[in-house]
Motif scaffolding. Structure first.
Motif, PDB file in Angstrom:
ATOM      1  N   ARG A   1      -1.885  12.599  -7.578  1.00 50.04           N
ATOM      2  CA  ARG A   1      -2.915  11.870  -7.712  1.00 50.04           C
ATOM      3  C   ARG A   1      -2.891  10.341  -8.225  1.00 50.04           C
ATOM      4  N   PHE A   2      -1.954  10.499  -9.312  1.00 48.75           N
ATOM      5  CA  PHE A   2      -1.830   9.206 -10.148  1.00 48.75           C
ATOM      6  C   PHE A   2      -1.123   8.262  -9.234  1.00 48.75           C
ATOM      7  N   LEU A   3      -0.327   8.753  -8.416  1.00 45.47           N
ATOM      8  CA  LEU A   3       0.463   7.759  -7.503  1.00 45.47           C
ATOM      9  C   LEU A   3      -0.016   7.397  -6.334  1.00 45.47           C
ATOM     10  N   LEU A   4      -0.685   8.329  -5.731  1.00 42.32           N
ATOM     11  CA  LEU A   4      -1.352   8.262  -4.305  1.00 42.32           C
ATOM     12  C   LEU A   4      -2.382   6.779  -4.527  1.00 42.32           C
TER      13      LEU A   4
ATOM     14  N   ASP B   1       0.823  -1.138  -0.147  1.00 45.66           N
ATOM     15  CA  ASP B   1       0.163  -0.189   0.108  1.00 45.66           C
ATOM     16  C   ASP B   1       0.832   1.215  -0.148  1.00 45.66           C
ATOM     17  N   VAL B   2       0.865   2.119  -0.850  1.00 51.27           N
ATOM     18  CA  VAL B   2       1.116   3.461  -0.854  1.00 51.27           C
ATOM     19  C   VAL B   2       1.055   4.173   0.468  1.00 51.27           C
ATOM     20  N   GLU B   3       2.117   4.630   0.939  1.00 52.67           N
ATOM     21  CA  GLU B   3       2.075   5.613   2.234  1.00 52.67           C
ATOM     22  C   GLU B   3       2.540   6.989   2.056  1.00 52.67           C
ATOM     23  N   MET B   4       3.788   7.220   1.274  1.00 54.55           N
ATOM     24  CA  MET B   4       4.136   8.658   1.158  1.00 54.55           C
ATOM     25  C   MET B   4       4.792   8.734  -0.120  1.00 54.55           C
ATOM     26  N   VAL B   5       4.486   9.996  -0.882  1.00 56.76           N
ATOM     27  CA  VAL B   5       5.203  10.154  -2.186  1.00 56.76           C
ATOM     28  C   VAL B   5       5.786  11.500  -2.188  1.00 56.76           C
ATOM     29  N   THR B   6       7.082  11.504  -2.726  1.00 58.36           N
ATOM     30  CA  THR B   6       7.884  12.727  -2.914  1.00 58.36           C
ATOM     31  C   THR B   6       8.064  13.138  -4.332  1.00 58.36           C
ATOM     32  N   ILE B   7       7.661  14.072  -4.755  1.00 63.74           N
ATOM     33  CA  ILE B   7       7.901  14.520  -6.120  1.00 63.74           C
ATOM     34  C   ILE B   7       8.750  15.815  -6.133  1.00 63.74           C
ATOM     35  N   THR B   8       9.834  15.940  -6.920  1.00 61.54           N
ATOM     36  CA  THR B   8      10.795  16.779  -7.083  1.00 61.54           C
ATOM     37  C   THR B   8      10.589  17.375  -8.443  1.00 61.54           C
ATOM     38  N   SER B   9      10.371  18.925  -8.806  1.00 62.92           N
ATOM     39  CA  SER B   9      10.057  19.052 -10.084  1.00 62.92           C
ATOM     40  C   SER B   9      11.009  20.511 -10.059  1.00 62.92           C
ATOM     41  N   ARG B  10      11.807  20.604 -10.702  1.00 62.11           N
ATOM     42  CA  ARG B  10      12.404  21.978 -10.644  1.00 62.11           C
ATOM     43  C   ARG B  10      12.846  22.155 -12.383  1.00 62.11           C
ATOM     44  N   ASP B  11      12.520  23.544 -12.522  1.00 60.12           N
ATOM     45  CA  ASP B  11      12.751  23.892 -14.023  1.00 60.12           C
ATOM     46  C   ASP B  11      14.125  24.430 -14.189  1.00 60.12           C
ATOM     47  N   PRO B  12      14.581  24.407 -15.354  1.00 62.56           N
ATOM     48  CA  PRO B  12      16.186  24.924 -15.513  1.00 62.56           C
ATOM     49  C   PRO B  12      16.122  26.343 -15.242  1.00 62.56           C
ATOM     50  N   GLY B  13      15.099  27.003 -15.504  1.00 62.09           N
ATOM     51  CA  GLY B  13      15.108  28.371 -15.422  1.00 62.09           C
ATOM     52  C   GLY B  13      13.638  28.957 -15.717  1.00 62.09           C
ATOM     53  N   ALA B  14      13.464  30.251 -15.048  1.00 71.46           N
ATOM     54  CA  ALA B  14      11.889  30.765 -14.935  1.00 71.46           C
ATOM     55  C   ALA B  14      11.824  31.083 -16.373  1.00 71.46           C
TER      56      ALA B  14
ATOM     57  N   SER C   1       6.688  24.636  -1.786  1.00 72.84           N
ATOM     58  CA  SER C   1       6.648  23.383  -1.048  1.00 72.84           C
ATOM     59  C   SER C   1       5.258  23.038  -0.789  1.00 72.84           C
ATOM     60  N   VAL C   2       4.895  21.868  -1.002  1.00 73.74           N
ATOM     61  CA  VAL C   2       3.354  21.605  -0.626  1.00 73.74           C
ATOM     62  C   VAL C   2       3.327  20.213  -0.056  1.00 73.74           C
ATOM     63  N   ILE C   3       2.361  20.019   1.011  1.00 72.63           N
ATOM     64  CA  ILE C   3       1.977  18.550   1.471  1.00 72.63           C
ATOM     65  C   ILE C   3       0.384  18.383   1.282  1.00 72.63           C
ATOM     66  N   LEU C   4       0.260  17.239   0.605  1.00 72.57           N
ATOM     67  CA  LEU C   4      -0.977  16.751   0.208  1.00 72.57           C
ATOM     68  C   LEU C   4      -1.203  15.497   1.220  1.00 72.57           C
ATOM     69  N   GLN C   5      -2.591  15.519   1.723  1.00 72.05           N
ATOM     70  CA  GLN C   5      -2.825  14.544   2.629  1.00 72.05           C
ATOM     71  C   GLN C   5      -4.184  13.629   2.110  1.00 72.05           C
ATOM     72  N   THR C   6      -4.254  12.376   2.051  1.00 68.60           N
ATOM     73  CA  THR C   6      -5.600  11.711   1.856  1.00 68.60           C
ATOM     74  C   THR C   6      -6.138  11.398   3.038  1.00 68.60           C
ATOM     75  N   ALA C   7      -7.586  10.860   3.064  1.00 68.50           N
ATOM     76  CA  ALA C   7      -8.368  10.572   3.927  1.00 68.50           C
ATOM     77  C   ALA C   7      -7.678   9.406   5.083  1.00 68.50           C
ATOM     78  N   SER C   8      -6.983   8.704   4.473  1.00 70.89           N
ATOM     79  CA  SER C   8      -6.398   7.548   5.225  1.00 70.89           C
ATOM     80  C   SER C   8      -4.859   8.170   5.863  1.00 70.89           C
ATOM     81  N   GLY C   9      -4.552   9.084   5.487  1.00 69.83           N
ATOM     82  CA  GLY C   9      -3.277   9.685   5.884  1.00 69.83           C
ATOM     83  C   GLY C   9      -2.241   9.600   5.007  1.00 69.83           C
ATOM     84  N   LYS C  10      -2.468   9.226   3.798  1.00 70.14           N
ATOM     85  CA  LYS C  10      -1.313   9.186   2.707  1.00 70.14           C
ATOM     86  C   LYS C  10      -0.697  10.605   2.441  1.00 70.14           C
TER      87      LYS C  10
END
Lengths: 330, 330, 330, 330
Positions: A180-183, A142-155, A212-221
């Motif tokens: 959403r795709f992964l959780l 069961d998926v518990e925690m997801v980390t997504i890193t997304s950095r653009d080379p420049g603005a 920086s963002v934290i998303l949480q699901t109903a079950s705590g993921k």
């Protein structure tokens, strides 16, 4: 069956899709429309299709599907027109920057029974798809925690920033969709922080460049997202999924994978410096999936509802930054 | 000069420090005290030192410094006693689980002019130190965003959980200290999310096992922390620092670095499965730094104030989870 | 200028080149010939070209260049015919398995002034090209030692083995060419060892499946080659170049670069399992280089002489195994 | 039982073993002997043992075992003396540079029934041991091909080169032993190439600095060895074993495993720059294995016969370079 396409918008991303459609054995690029004649003619010449007006494509009998690559503020209107015209629709994200407008548009799509796919191309990246398959195969539990890193080379230029809807709706929205795709469970709350660290002009335009963002699901993921408009070493795109039984991660992609060693250490070249080269396969795969769904009459994903859900998370992130609070969604 | 040591507490971590002190050419382990005779005698026999009472060590003329490895609820009292006795003090984290008690203790340390080092051993890990040096050398420019991943191979017994002060004060506190170490600017706000995903018994004990935290400084720098009490693949300890000019990251450590390839792919063995083997060098380095600071009369770091700052961030995280709000600190 | 192509041979590799030619903006696939109608028609239909006989292509006014993908024993004859017909020629390796025949063929090419490129595709792999560029840029100083690892996922059918000229002329020949490409100085001696470890049937066919080779140049530079017809983990293709100032290496390529971790460790998926997917970019790049050389009238590389040199090294390796001696070449 | 040690030779490697013996709970360093008083006294002071003459250690009742770290030309004589004196003997490699002398020495060891371990420390490197365990566990099937890369950060002084017996007997000898350790079958032939690429003075001293070797066993298994006296990026020590079912490899070791990324790419620090830091654990492990074998009365490995076998391969390599032929051994 060959799916016959009209392309709306002959800009940078239009060219990418023109190539993908033309290279697909089950599709044919019939016509292209653009507000400017030159780019449309260039695509027509390169891929042997006609230049037509949007109206002509709308009325055409020899076109089954359209790919919408026009400016964002035209997306919702075009989706509605082509839904009513009975065409299958692939639309670049976002449908619109306004949730109410998106909902109204989706209503038209539903009422007309049209097929609509929204261009969250990263779902079709072979590496991210492979992570998703690892999850689906039960290999990490069961998926518990997801980390997504997304950095653009420049603005991007500040002019673009101003029209973009802000970093959460323009950039993080891909990561909201990926979360959403992964959780495998809908986020119910959003916590977000944002700052201007890269370029003051971005702040002056009312936007942020480091969030920086934290998303949480109903079950705590939980899903944690890190975004920056700056990455000197290239286009940094990583996902990491932790489950009860293990972890699956997709590494960064490099155009050249060599290593040079000397007294300063071991050096590998930078990452891709552009989203189009990083996601070349993803763009081809998403169009292929769209074509396959039309051919087979199967369910289209990501759908308008997926576009809406990601936008709602972006809106909640904006609100969380402003109010310093956990914002409920869904 | 040889720094002469008394060791208070002969348990698991006491043994680690006994070895580090004994192996240091500039130190000598003179005496050990423990509530139970057996472990104290084992250390005395292994390293050729005496077993004494805490009172005897307090009064001893032949002891310059103590290492406090007794249970957490004795730390503050012992620090105060040995500060008054004029000994240099190394104390395992935390000083206390209560901010007011920590403040009172630090007051005594200041009033007596005692030297106090708090055992945030990770600052002395050679890989994390190297990342800090990259920052100090200006190689990645101004720090903008920090990502800290810290996952334990498995949860401790629920009995321990109950006495631990909760995951934020017991586990995340190391990451709070690491974030302060790397950000180079004090966090001013904390956003945190927490859930029970690993073991319901942890939830029944009033604690969490899976948490995500965002810290932000006054200038907008951000640190993201991911913690879990579960990692099937070993003790996952990574840091990543993004600056204006680049990125520096410390990878996970493996006891054995081989790779085996077959039809299933390329497999490397799991990570260390225990914090003591993962941080062997860090434990030795921190005692060496303590000894060096005493010898040279130089400033001691991390100090009591560092212990207090990390605890305040932990308290703020607890509050943020409860109230769903950004909590200001400092 | 658009270079107009005839394709000779519509088999597996013919299809690859048909796609590369068709996808190149500066080229046009005009006709295809094959001993069997079906595969030729399939290519004609897919890329919109005609099916013609070899004779018709030889005589055609609307064809500037040919790509020879017919069986090996026809290569030399076809090169001579098309050299005399004034076409530019791209020929899959090898020109022939017999050195004398290759020399005679190259003589015709020279006498007719024809352009001939031999299909050592690996020179055009982006990763190997990048290693070569590192050398050319002087970043690792004078080349001293080269290590080439080349292992096939599995052995070809014994029928193929029998016609192949043996492992040195069929498989190692790519590595001989790569060694020449990287050493920057001609090998003057060959030492080789060979054995049958994978499949006895290969030995019964008079060939080997596991070989090791050392090449040495006049100044003492060395290249070591390891070959096996077996690699359970995929198509293992690595090069490593050591110079006076440092080292450059090209790593293996993976179709999917994810990592899955659990109690058994960290696992990455296997490598490519097929040379065509491993060298997709190399095949496209070599045809592009051929087209560019024709357009610009620039020198073509790798040439017939390169094909001859690699074959001579293969012959020397066979002799070294038999005689247990260092064999001089060049 | 505590094994009581005498240390012969208080130089660089003597210090390493003094530390290993002293740190082993089952051993005690009783005495040290050296031609010069200062280094012996330094060790005596650091580890609390006596300085004695070699004669006194030979006659001592309170010494069970000796570690021989004196110059190479004294090894065989000392082994014989201490074998006759009934001591267990650990001797740094090589026993002698002359095969006949080694054979005579081993005869004495056998006749006296003495225990002799030869210091091929790399067999005790945890990473190489893990590769061997993978083989022993059958995870990669029957071993087919081995690749050993061994490059020194820099050449030793020419004075050392002159006394060293040449690169094959001084440096490659470790790789010959490793090849035997990994192949699981004795090499029966040697092919070697050698050149002077790093430093002309080495050539003037009659030696080489860059060599390549192929070993082959009776069943056709092959080991390829690459050696150089130059590696700007650190001490390059890799092994790779290919079997019928898969591959096992030990990667290079780094003192610090961080990565720094910027516009120039991703850079990891250089490798260890010294064999003593690279093989710290191996040195401790080999002494522990020696002590354990004495305690348990178990077979000692690597033995004198292992030392002899590696030397015979080195001699064969020298001959192969000179004669340009495959040299049979064993």
């Amino acid at each position: 069956m060959t799916v016959r396409f009209g392309l709306l918008g002959a800009g940078r991303i239009g060219k990418v899709h023109a190539k993908a459609v033309s290279g697909d054995a089950n599709a044919k690029l019939v016509a292209v429309a653009d507000a400017f004649p030159q780019p449309a003619e260039a695509i027509a010449s390169a891929y042997g299709c006609e230049v037509r007006t949007i109206e002509a494509i709308e009325a055409a009998k020899d076109i089954d599907a359209v790919v919408i690559c026009t400016p964002t503020d035209t997306h919702a209107d075009l989706i509605e027109r082509f839904a009513r015209a009975g065409k299958a629709i692939f639309c670049e994200k976002p449908i619109d920057l306004d949730v109410a407008r998106v909902k109204a548009c989706i209503k038209v799509v539903e009422d007309t029974g049209a097929k609509l796919m929204v261009g969250f191309n990263r779902r079709f990246d072979p590496h991210f798809m492979a992570v998703r398959k690892v999850i689906d195969d039960g290999k990490i539990g069961d998926v518990e925690m997801v980390t997504i890193t997304s950095r653009d080379p420049g603005a991007p230029p500040v002019d673009y920033i101003k029209r973009s809807g802000g970093i959460f709706r323009d950039m993080t929205i891909h990561d909201f969709d990926m979360a959403r795709f992964l959780l495998g469970e809908e986020p119910v709350s959003v916590l977000a922080t944002a700052a201007v660290l890269v370029d003051k002009a971005i702040g002056e335009a009312g936007d942020y460049d480091s969030v920086s963002v934290i998303l949480q699901t109903a079950s705590g993921k939980q899903a944690v997202i890190s975004n920056s408009r700056r990455a000197t070493y290239g286009y940094d795109q990583r996902i990491e999924v932790h489950g009860a039984k293990g972890m699956a991660a997709a590494e960064n992609q490099r155009p050249v994978s060599i290593e040079v060693a000397n007294g300063d250490g071991y050096t590998r070249p930078p990452l891709h410096d552009f989203f189009m080269t990083r996601y070349t396969e993803a763009y081809a795969n998403e169009i292929a999936a769209f074509i396959a769904a039309i051919e087979k009459g199967s369910k289209i994903s990501p759908s308008g509802a997926d576009g809406l859900a990601a936008l709602a998370l972006a809106d909640a992130a904006v609100q969380s930054v402003k109010e310093g609070k956990r914002i409920k969604v869904g």
